[in-house]
Scaffold this motif. Structure first.
Motif, PDB file in Angstrom:
ATOM      1  N   ASN A 191     -77.962  61.139  -4.431  1.00 32.01           N
ATOM      2  CA  ASN A 191     -77.259  62.235  -5.108  1.00 32.01           C
ATOM      3  C   ASN A 191     -75.840  61.837  -5.482  1.00 32.01           C
ATOM      4  OD1 ASN A 191     -78.930  64.823  -5.266  1.00 32.01           O
ATOM      5  ND2 ASN A 191     -79.432  63.948  -3.276  1.00 32.01           N
ATOM      6  N   LEU A 192     -75.242  60.985  -4.696  1.00 32.87           N
ATOM      7  CA  LEU A 192     -73.904  60.495  -4.997  1.00 32.87           C
ATOM      8  C   LEU A 192     -73.901  59.717  -6.319  1.00 32.87           C
ATOM      9  CD1 LEU A 192     -71.162  60.705  -3.688  1.00 32.87           C
ATOM     10  CD2 LEU A 192     -71.661  58.629  -2.410  1.00 32.87           C
ATOM     11  N   LYS A 193     -74.969  59.028  -6.612  1.00 36.38           N
ATOM     12  CA  LYS A 193     -75.077  58.314  -7.891  1.00 36.38           C
ATOM     13  C   LYS A 193     -75.070  59.307  -9.056  1.00 36.38           C
ATOM     14  CE  LYS A 193     -77.239  54.861 -10.640  1.00 36.38           C
ATOM     15  NZ  LYS A 193     -76.391  55.221 -11.740  1.00 36.38           N
ATOM     16  N   VAL A 194     -75.769  60.413  -8.916  1.00 36.52           N
ATOM     17  CA  VAL A 194     -75.780  61.442  -9.967  1.00 36.52           C
ATOM     18  C   VAL A 194     -74.369  62.004 -10.150  1.00 36.52           C
ATOM     19  CG1 VAL A 194     -76.686  63.718 -10.619  1.00 36.52           C
ATOM     20  CG2 VAL A 194     -78.195  62.018  -9.544  1.00 36.52           C
ATOM     21  N   ILE A 195     -73.689  62.259  -9.046  1.00 36.08           N
ATOM     22  CA  ILE A 195     -72.313  62.765  -9.107  1.00 36.08           C
ATOM     23  C   ILE A 195     -71.417  61.751  -9.805  1.00 36.08           C
ATOM     24  CG2 ILE A 195     -70.299  63.359  -7.687  1.00 36.08           C
ATOM     25  CD1 ILE A 195     -72.436  64.447  -5.622  1.00 36.08           C
ATOM     26  N   GLU A 196     -71.544  60.487  -9.424  1.00 40.55           N
ATOM     27  CA  GLU A 196     -70.735  59.423 -10.035  1.00 40.55           C
ATOM     28  C   GLU A 196     -70.971  59.355 -11.540  1.00 40.55           C
ATOM     29  OE1 GLU A 196     -68.165  55.987 -10.258  1.00 40.55           O
ATOM     30  OE2 GLU A 196     -68.300  57.761  -9.004  1.00 40.55           O
ATOM     31  N   ASP A 197     -72.216  59.394 -11.941  1.00 42.86           N
ATOM     32  CA  ASP A 197     -72.528  59.348 -13.378  1.00 42.86           C
ATOM     33  C   ASP A 197     -71.943  60.548 -14.107  1.00 42.86           C
ATOM     34  OD1 ASP A 197     -73.906  57.003 -12.894  1.00 42.86           O
ATOM     35  OD2 ASP A 197     -75.891  57.922 -13.006  1.00 42.86           O
ATOM     36  N   THR A 198     -72.034  61.707 -13.504  1.00 44.32           N
ATOM     37  CA  THR A 198     -71.482  62.932 -14.111  1.00 44.32           C
ATOM     38  C   THR A 198     -69.972  62.833 -14.251  1.00 44.32           C
ATOM     39  OG1 THR A 198     -73.292  64.243 -13.205  1.00 44.32           O
ATOM     40  CG2 THR A 198     -71.293  65.436 -13.854  1.00 44.32           C
ATOM     41  N   LEU A 199     -69.301  62.382 -13.183  1.00 41.16           N
ATOM     42  CA  LEU A 199     -67.837  62.328 -13.208  1.00 41.16           C
ATOM     43  C   LEU A 199     -67.295  61.187 -14.071  1.00 41.16           C
ATOM     44  CD1 LEU A 199     -67.084  63.262  -9.505  1.00 41.16           C
ATOM     45  CD2 LEU A 199     -66.792  64.701 -11.543  1.00 41.16           C
ATOM     46  N   SER A 200     -68.154  60.281 -14.467  1.00 43.26           N
ATOM     47  CA  SER A 200     -67.698  59.227 -15.387  1.00 43.26           C
ATOM     48  C   SER A 200     -67.507  59.784 -16.792  1.00 43.26           C
ATOM     49  CB  SER A 200     -68.691  58.058 -15.402  1.00 43.26           C
ATOM     50  OG  SER A 200     -69.880  58.427 -16.065  1.00 43.26           O
TER      51      SER A 200
ATOM     52  N   SER B 100     -64.397  58.894  -6.053  1.00 43.02           N
ATOM     53  CA  SER B 100     -63.207  58.760  -5.209  1.00 43.02           C
ATOM     54  C   SER B 100     -61.959  59.262  -5.942  1.00 43.02           C
ATOM     55  CB  SER B 100     -63.031  57.302  -4.795  1.00 43.02           C
ATOM     56  OG  SER B 100     -61.906  57.162  -3.982  1.00 43.02           O
ATOM     57  N   GLU B 101     -61.821  58.880  -7.210  1.00 47.43           N
ATOM     58  CA  GLU B 101     -60.674  59.353  -8.004  1.00 47.43           C
ATOM     59  C   GLU B 101     -60.697  60.869  -8.141  1.00 47.43           C
ATOM     60  OE1 GLU B 101     -60.819  57.156 -11.658  1.00 47.43           O
ATOM     61  OE2 GLU B 101     -60.237  55.281 -10.669  1.00 47.43           O
ATOM     62  N   TYR B 102     -61.861  61.417  -8.404  1.00 47.24           N
ATOM     63  CA  TYR B 102     -62.038  62.867  -8.504  1.00 47.24           C
ATOM     64  C   TYR B 102     -61.632  63.533  -7.184  1.00 47.24           C
ATOM     65  CZ  TYR B 102     -64.791  67.187  -8.129  1.00 47.24           C
ATOM     66  OH  TYR B 102     -65.208  68.472  -7.907  1.00 47.24           O
ATOM     67  N   HIS B 103     -62.150  63.020  -6.075  1.00 45.42           N
ATOM     68  CA  HIS B 103     -61.840  63.591  -4.765  1.00 45.42           C
ATOM     69  C   HIS B 103     -60.334  63.547  -4.511  1.00 45.42           C
ATOM     70  CE1 HIS B 103     -61.478  63.529  -0.308  1.00 45.42           C
ATOM     71  NE2 HIS B 103     -62.295  64.559  -0.447  1.00 45.42           N
ATOM     72  N   ASN B 104     -59.720  62.410  -4.780  1.00 47.03           N
ATOM     73  CA  ASN B 104     -58.271  62.291  -4.564  1.00 47.03           C
ATOM     74  C   ASN B 104     -57.493  63.291  -5.409  1.00 47.03           C
ATOM     75  OD1 ASN B 104     -58.483  60.257  -2.638  1.00 47.03           O
ATOM     76  ND2 ASN B 104     -58.449  58.646  -4.183  1.00 47.03           N
ATOM     77  N   LYS B 105     -57.940  63.511  -6.639  1.00 48.00           N
ATOM     78  CA  LYS B 105     -57.278  64.491  -7.510  1.00 48.00           C
ATOM     79  C   LYS B 105     -57.457  65.910  -6.959  1.00 48.00           C
ATOM     80  CE  LYS B 105     -59.033  65.734 -11.480  1.00 48.00           C
ATOM     81  NZ  LYS B 105     -59.548  65.707 -12.863  1.00 48.00           N
ATOM     82  N   MET B 106     -58.656  66.221  -6.510  1.00 50.34           N
ATOM     83  CA  MET B 106     -58.936  67.569  -6.006  1.00 50.34           C
ATOM     84  C   MET B 106     -58.160  67.888  -4.729  1.00 50.34           C
ATOM     85  SD  MET B 106     -60.961  69.180  -8.035  1.00 50.34           S
ATOM     86  CE  MET B 106     -60.694  68.364  -9.589  1.00 50.34           C
ATOM     87  N   ILE B 107     -58.030  66.915  -3.848  1.00 48.26           N
ATOM     88  CA  ILE B 107     -57.336  67.199  -2.580  1.00 48.26           C
ATOM     89  C   ILE B 107     -55.821  67.284  -2.753  1.00 48.26           C
ATOM     90  CG2 ILE B 107     -59.226  66.275  -1.178  1.00 48.26           C
ATOM     91  CD1 ILE B 107     -57.476  63.811  -0.618  1.00 48.26           C
ATOM     92  N   GLN B 108     -55.329  66.961  -3.933  1.00 47.04           N
ATOM     93  CA  GLN B 108     -53.903  67.127  -4.228  1.00 47.04           C
ATOM     94  C   GLN B 108     -53.585  68.534  -4.742  1.00 47.04           C
ATOM     95  OE1 GLN B 108     -51.593  64.908  -3.287  1.00 47.04           O
ATOM     96  NE2 GLN B 108     -53.407  63.901  -2.437  1.00 47.04           N
ATOM     97  N   ARG B 109     -54.612  69.308  -5.026  1.00 43.58           N
ATOM     98  CA  ARG B 109     -54.395  70.681  -5.501  1.00 43.58           C
ATOM     99  C   ARG B 109     -53.753  71.510  -4.385  1.00 43.58           C
ATOM    100  NH1 ARG B 109     -57.416  72.570  -9.870  1.00 43.58           N
ATOM    101  NH2 ARG B 109     -57.516  74.602  -8.863  1.00 43.58           N
ATOM    102  N   GLU B 110     -52.795  72.316  -4.744  1.00 41.77           N
ATOM    103  CA  GLU B 110     -52.101  73.147  -3.749  1.00 41.77           C
ATOM    104  C   GLU B 110     -53.064  74.081  -3.019  1.00 41.77           C
ATOM    105  OE1 GLU B 110     -49.041  72.844  -2.492  1.00 41.77           O
ATOM    106  OE2 GLU B 110     -48.918  71.088  -3.790  1.00 41.77           O
ATOM    107  N   ALA B 111     -54.032  74.612  -3.734  1.00 46.66           N
ATOM    108  CA  ALA B 111     -55.001  75.525  -3.102  1.00 46.66           C
ATOM    109  C   ALA B 111     -55.829  74.794  -2.045  1.00 46.66           C
ATOM    110  CB  ALA B 111     -55.907  76.145  -4.156  1.00 46.66           C
ATOM    111  N   TYR B 112     -56.177  73.538  -2.307  1.00 49.59           N
ATOM    112  CA  TYR B 112     -56.920  72.744  -1.312  1.00 49.59           C
ATOM    113  C   TYR B 112     -56.056  72.544  -0.069  1.00 49.59           C
ATOM    114  CZ  TYR B 112     -59.261  68.904   1.023  1.00 49.59           C
ATOM    115  OH  TYR B 112     -59.868  68.119   1.973  1.00 49.59           O
TER     116      TYR B 112
END
Length: 93
Positions: free
Chosen positions: A27-36, A72-84
């Motif tokens: 499933n991580l591969k599907v996520i990676e392809d989507t986020l590309s 990983s880039e997506y995750h890093n961006k999301m965890i920088q959100r103030e709400a997170y």
């Protein structure tokens, strides 16, 4: 922690743990392809799906999964959100 505890419970649980890890990796591969191809999991706008996905990715990192580059880039961006940051403070501190 349940995954870690099950590792000492015999071959059945070991196979289950391995099966779950393989399932998540597929499933991580599907996520990676989507986020590309897009900024958020459901397109260009942040949504509830992103909140759920980031929770899953947090879990994956806690269990030593290596995230692919876009994920990983997506995750890093999301965890920088103030709400997170605020949610983490409320839920885990």
């Amino acid at each position: 922690r349940a995954v870690e505890r099950s590792r000492g419970l015999g071959d059945v649980y070991k196979r289950q743990v391995q099966s779950c890890r393989e399932y998540f990796s597929r499933n991580l591969k599907v996520i990676e392809d989507t986020l590309s191809a897009q900024e958020a999991i459901c397109g260009s706008d942040f949504s509830l799906a992103d909140i759920i996905l980031v929770t899953c990715l947090d879990w994956a990192l806690a269990y030593k999964f290596e995230l692919p580059v876009n994920t990983s880039e997506y995750h890093n961006k999301m965890i920088q959100r103030e709400a997170y940051k605020k949610a983490v403070q409320i839920n885990y501190k």
